[in-house]
Write an enzyme that holds these catalytic residues in place. Sequence first.
Site, short mmCIF file in Angstrom:
data_model
loop_
_atom_site.label_atom_id
_atom_site.label_comp_id
_atom_site.label_asym_id
_atom_site.label_seq_id
_atom_site.Cartn_x
_atom_site.Cartn_y
_atom_site.Cartn_z
N ASP A 95 0.87 -1.21 -0.21
CA ASP A 95 -0.05 -0.02 -0.13
C ASP A 95 0.98 1.37 0.09
O ASP A 95 0.33 2.28 0.37
CB ASP A 95 -0.95 -0.22 1.22
CG ASP A 95 -0.02 -0.32 2.53
OD1 ASP A 95 0.99 0.04 2.55
OD2 ASP A 95 -0.65 -0.55 3.54
N GLU A 117 -0.40 -8.96 -0.94
CA GLU A 117 -1.06 -8.33 0.36
C GLU A 117 -2.18 -7.51 -0.05
O GLU A 117 -2.34 -6.23 0.14
CB GLU A 117 0.02 -7.77 1.06
CG GLU A 117 -0.36 -7.37 2.43
CD GLU A 117 0.76 -6.49 3.21
OE1 GLU A 117 1.57 -7.04 3.65
OE2 GLU A 117 0.71 -5.33 3.24
N GLU A 131 -1.88 5.20 2.87
CA GLU A 131 -1.82 3.79 2.63
C GLU A 131 -3.19 3.32 2.22
O GLU A 131 -3.59 2.42 1.31
CB GLU A 131 -1.31 3.14 3.57
CG GLU A 131 0.04 3.07 3.76
CD GLU A 131 0.64 4.66 4.55
OE1 GLU A 131 -0.24 5.22 5.06
OE2 GLU A 131 1.83 4.67 4.48
N HIS A 207 6.75 5.63 12.35
CA HIS A 207 7.20 6.10 11.01
C HIS A 207 5.76 6.76 10.60
O HIS A 207 5.89 7.47 9.41
CB HIS A 207 7.80 5.44 10.11
CG HIS A 207 6.74 4.04 9.67
ND1 HIS A 207 6.80 3.06 10.22
CD2 HIS A 207 6.48 4.01 8.44
CE1 HIS A 207 6.12 2.39 9.48
NE2 HIS A 207 5.63 2.66 8.38
N ARG A 209 2.97 8.60 8.74
CA ARG A 209 2.88 9.96 8.50
C ARG A 209 1.62 10.74 9.30
O ARG A 209 2.05 11.82 9.69
CB ARG A 209 2.16 10.25 7.14
CG ARG A 209 3.48 10.28 6.16
CD ARG A 209 2.88 10.56 4.58
NE ARG A 209 4.07 11.11 3.61
CZ ARG A 209 5.17 10.40 3.21
NH1 ARG A 209 5.50 9.27 3.58
NH2 ARG A 209 5.73 11.33 2.58
N HIS A 240 13.56 5.29 12.34
CA HIS A 240 13.25 5.58 10.76
C HIS A 240 14.21 6.69 10.49
O HIS A 240 14.52 7.55 11.06
CB HIS A 240 11.91 5.78 10.83
CG HIS A 240 11.33 5.61 9.32
ND1 HIS A 240 11.59 6.54 8.35
CD2 HIS A 240 10.73 4.63 8.70
CE1 HIS A 240 11.23 6.23 7.14
NE2 HIS A 240 10.65 5.17 7.17
C1 UD1 Z 1 6.86 4.84 3.40
C2 UD1 Z 1 5.59 4.31 2.99
C3 UD1 Z 1 4.85 3.80 3.97
C4 UD1 Z 1 5.67 2.52 4.48
C5 UD1 Z 1 6.87 3.05 4.99
C6 UD1 Z 1 7.91 2.03 5.34
C7 UD1 Z 1 4.30 5.93 1.30
C8 UD1 Z 1 3.67 7.15 1.45
N1 UD1 Z 1 4.59 5.87 2.51
O1 UD1 Z 1 6.82 5.78 4.31
O2 UD1 Z 1 3.54 3.27 3.49
O3 UD1 Z 1 4.87 2.01 5.77
O4 UD1 Z 1 7.64 3.71 3.64
O5 UD1 Z 1 8.88 2.41 5.94
O6 UD1 Z 1 4.57 5.14 0.46
N2 UD1 Z 1 14.62 8.10 4.14
C9 UD1 Z 1 16.05 7.84 3.88
N3 UD1 Z 1 16.29 6.55 3.66
C10 UD1 Z 1 15.81 5.43 3.56
C11 UD1 Z 1 14.37 5.62 3.61
C12 UD1 Z 1 13.91 7.03 4.03
O7 UD1 Z 1 16.78 8.87 4.06
O8 UD1 Z 1 16.10 4.35 3.06
C13 UD1 Z 1 14.08 9.27 4.65
C14 UD1 Z 1 13.91 10.22 3.40
O9 UD1 Z 1 14.16 11.53 3.86
C15 UD1 Z 1 12.46 10.13 2.64
C16 UD1 Z 1 12.04 10.07 4.15
O10 UD1 Z 1 12.71 9.42 5.01
O11 UD1 Z 1 12.22 11.32 2.15
C17 UD1 Z 1 10.24 9.39 3.99
O12 UD1 Z 1 10.37 8.42 3.51
P1 UD1 Z 1 9.01 8.14 2.46
O13 UD1 Z 1 9.19 6.68 1.64
O14 UD1 Z 1 8.37 9.13 1.89
O15 UD1 Z 1 8.00 7.91 3.62
P2 UD1 Z 1 7.94 6.60 4.74
O16 UD1 Z 1 7.51 7.34 5.99
O17 UD1 Z 1 9.33 5.77 4.86
N1 UDP Z 2 12.25 -3.81 10.12
C1 UDP Z 2 13.82 -3.91 10.12
N2 UDP Z 2 14.57 -3.12 10.77
C2 UDP Z 2 14.08 -2.02 11.49
C3 UDP Z 2 12.76 -2.06 11.80
C4 UDP Z 2 11.87 -2.95 11.01
O1 UDP Z 2 14.25 -4.89 9.41
O2 UDP Z 2 15.08 -1.45 12.07
C5 UDP Z 2 11.45 -4.69 9.25
C6 UDP Z 2 10.55 -5.47 10.14
O3 UDP Z 2 10.61 -6.75 10.51
C7 UDP Z 2 9.31 -5.45 9.11
C8 UDP Z 2 9.44 -4.28 8.33
O4 UDP Z 2 10.54 -3.94 8.40
O5 UDP Z 2 9.45 -6.56 8.50
C9 UDP Z 2 8.27 -3.06 8.61
O6 UDP Z 2 8.75 -2.15 8.04
P1 UDP Z 2 8.01 -0.58 8.39
O7 UDP Z 2 7.73 -0.49 9.91
O8 UDP Z 2 9.12 0.27 7.94
O9 UDP Z 2 6.80 -0.37 7.27
P2 UDP Z 2 5.07 -0.96 7.47
O10 UDP Z 2 5.35 -2.54 7.78
O11 UDP Z 2 4.55 -0.08 8.51
O12 UDP Z 2 4.92 -0.75 6.11
#
Ligand code: UD1
Ligand code: UDP
Length: 380
Positions: A95, A117, A131, A207, A209, A240
């Site tokens: 999602d 999923e 999501e 994490h 939003r 995160h």
């Molecule tokens: C995204 C997904 C969310 C999912 C989550 C898993 C959307 C809108 N959100 O949210 O559904 O649950 O991923 O973790 O699709 N960043 C880094 N390095 C990384 C990853 C993230 O620096 O490897 C930072 C960047 O500044 C980036 C910010 O985190 O802009 C947010 O990342 P983003 O993918 O937009 O949102 P998430 O909160 O990670």
């Molecule tokens: N996870 C990981 N390292 C971390 C935190 C989470 O590998 O430090 C794994 C966790 O076991 C799960 C997945 O990341 O499988 C969940 O990701 P996240 O919480 O970012 O996203 P969501 O599931 O909420 O979309």
Amino acid sequence: MKVMAIFGTRPEAIKMAPVVRELLKHPEIETKVCLTAQHREMLDQVVDLFQLPVDYDLDIMKQGQSLYDITDRVLLGLKEVLEKEKPDLVLVHGDTTTTFSATLAAFYQQIDVGHVEAGLRTGNMYSPFPEEANRRLTSVLTTLHFAPTETARQNLLKENQKDDHIFTVGNSVIDALLATVKKDYVFEDKELQDIEEHKRIILVTTHRRENLGEPMRNVYRALRRLVETVPDTEVVFPVHRNPLVRQAVKEVLDGVPGIHLVDPMEYEPFTNLMARSAIILTDSGGIQEEAPSLGKPVLVLRDTTERPEAVASGTVKLVGTDEDKVYNTAYKLLTDEKAYKEMAESINPYGDGHTSERIVQAILYFYGISEKKPSVFIAR
Ligand code: UD1
Ligand code: UDP
């Protein structure tokens, strides 16, 4: 036939990895992998761990990216990739904004989409945001729905999806989990090694939003109170990489004794840390699915969940983000053995480790390559 898996964030990669590995075992399928890299470091950790062969990498991530940035860059980036490769089926997961944009990109070229999923719903378009909308929009454009549970299948039927296009397969996160949790796992990280054996670990991740800002700070204040008032507890919090999460964590938790703030962990140490923890506080989706298999109580820092199965069986509780509610619920769990035992039951509502096999079997069956129907996942 040619199947292209497209994904971009950590959880999509974790859950798609076993599916890709299973696809690669089948010579009758040509498998391609395209990363959007909506995440960068957090995605690469998973791609490396599962040794996924990458054919395309759109590398779209920007610091502090907006939903417009992600949607736009994924959609346009995929145009060329799909025009060149012309897959028969695109596989997306879950999602995220990558999920929906990749689905739309495939639809614009009339390419079938398989949604891994599928069918999770809260019924509230703003929770989780964006999501719930991403997964609903994805379902509308999907040909093959891989529902993890019977509840998810029923959700899709209520939206008039065709029964013979839905396969109830379990969640591939349990395939990944079972491949990584090990007995007597030794942590390489010195900070984790140094946590004394008798300490009870409170594992935390945040994490979402819709929780950014005050809701997250409320949770962090509750954490401070917990380590101050409950003996023998320490918090481990892999933070995160979202700059807004990091800022709130720094404001409330920096330097607090008993609270270990660490970088996002690689999947293998993380799942083994879940197994070592006493309780988990999280707003994550994936962790709500994994923890019940490990018999770990989870307090979900959200008001809604699209994963009602473990709530129904008692391992997961929705607590939201009110400071007192988070504190009081966690305090009771950590100080009342009976309350703890009631929640710490190991159950498997989400998978049995064979989801990826069912997904690939369903693809072969649906496209007439095999006559063998995949089995239906039944929770035990
Ligand atoms: C995204 C997904 C969310 C999912 C989550 C898993 C959307 C809108 N959100 O949210 O559904 O649950 O991923 O973790 O699709 N960043 C880094 N390095 C990384 C990853 C993230 O620096 O490897 C930072 C960047 O500044 C980036 C910010 O985190 O802009 C947010 O990342 P983003 O993918 O937009 O949102 P998430 O909160 O990670
Ligand atoms: N996870 C990981 N390292 C971390 C935190 C989470 O590998 O430090 C794994 C966790 O076991 C799960 C997945 O990341 O499988 C969940 O990701 P996240 O919480 O970012 O996203 P969501 O599931 O909420 O979309």
